[in-house]
Write an enzyme that holds these catalytic residues in place. Structure first.
Site, short mmCIF file in Angstrom:
data_model
loop_
_atom_site.label_atom_id
_atom_site.label_comp_id
_atom_site.label_asym_id
_atom_site.label_seq_id
_atom_site.Cartn_x
_atom_site.Cartn_y
_atom_site.Cartn_z
N LEU A 19 11.99 31.02 22.53
CA LEU A 19 11.09 30.81 21.38
C LEU A 19 10.52 32.14 20.90
O LEU A 19 10.50 32.41 19.70
CB LEU A 19 9.96 29.86 21.75
CG LEU A 19 10.35 28.40 21.97
CD1 LEU A 19 9.13 27.59 22.42
CD2 LEU A 19 10.98 27.79 20.73
N SER A 22 13.31 34.08 19.21
CA SER A 22 13.67 33.46 17.94
C SER A 22 12.60 33.67 16.88
O SER A 22 12.90 33.96 15.72
CB SER A 22 13.92 31.97 18.16
OG SER A 22 14.44 31.37 17.00
N GLU A 23 11.34 33.58 17.29
CA GLU A 23 10.22 33.77 16.36
C GLU A 23 9.97 35.25 16.04
O GLU A 23 9.15 35.57 15.19
CB GLU A 23 8.95 33.13 16.91
CG GLU A 23 8.98 31.61 16.90
CD GLU A 23 8.99 31.01 15.50
OE1 GLU A 23 8.26 31.51 14.64
OE2 GLU A 23 9.75 30.05 15.27
N GLY A 24 10.65 36.14 16.74
CA GLY A 24 10.56 37.57 16.44
C GLY A 24 9.35 38.26 17.03
O GLY A 24 8.98 39.35 16.59
N SER A 126 12.53 28.91 13.19
CA SER A 126 13.55 29.91 13.46
C SER A 126 14.70 29.38 14.31
O SER A 126 15.73 30.04 14.47
CB SER A 126 12.93 31.11 14.17
OG SER A 126 12.44 30.71 15.45
#
Length: 154
Positions: A19, A22-24, A126
């Site tokens: 997570l 993916s969320e950066g 994302s």
């Protein structure tokens, strides 16, 4: 990591890393993403959700922290989890709670991350299969992040 202080499976811990990736937020800020605002800014006080309104398209986002949790989501989760702050541990606990709420947690525990992505994509834009219209990461890429962080795929 902060997650180790709480008791969840290796698969769940690995999915939390997915997570954040993916969320950066993974590796960003001063605290591996726990102090990152939507759009990449930072906040410095974990005593509460920062609730910073960052312009986004024709509206705004209050997403903050490693898992980009919105202010309203934090407010709703606090009484259910007995949380009063936005500390790294509280962020981890809220993310796990949200994974349970969306039906992804059992898939993660069973190593079925494709169905976990499907379930969690309504919460995290994302993730693969999200229909939110934001850029998504590929399932193959995130599966590699998951296994690299100790997750097992069934």
């Amino acid at each position: 990591s902060q997650s180790d202080k709480y008791q969840w499976s290796d698969n769940v811990g690995a999915f939390l890393e997915v997570l954040a990736y993916s969320e950066g937020t993974k590796g960003r800020g001063n605290d591996d993403g726990y102090d990152v605002l939507f759009g990449g800014g930072q906040f410095y006080d974990y005593s509460t959700h920062p609730n910073v309104h960052v312009p986004f398209r024709n509206t705004f986002s209050t997403a903050a922290g490693r898992y980009q949790i919105n202010h309203g989501t934090w407010l709703g989760a606090c009484p259910k989890l007995g949380i009063t702050d936005f500390s790294p541990l509280s962020q981890d606990r809220i993310a796990v709670y949200l994974l349970k709420l969306c039906g992804a947690l059992s898939y993660i525990d069973n190593g079925d991350i494709i169905n976990a992505f499907r379930k969690a994509s309504g919460t995290w834009a994302s993730l693969p299969y999200s229909t939110a219209g934001q850029p998504t990461k590929s399932a193959d890429l995130l599966a590699s992040v998951y296994t690299k962080n100790g997750g097992t795929i069934a």
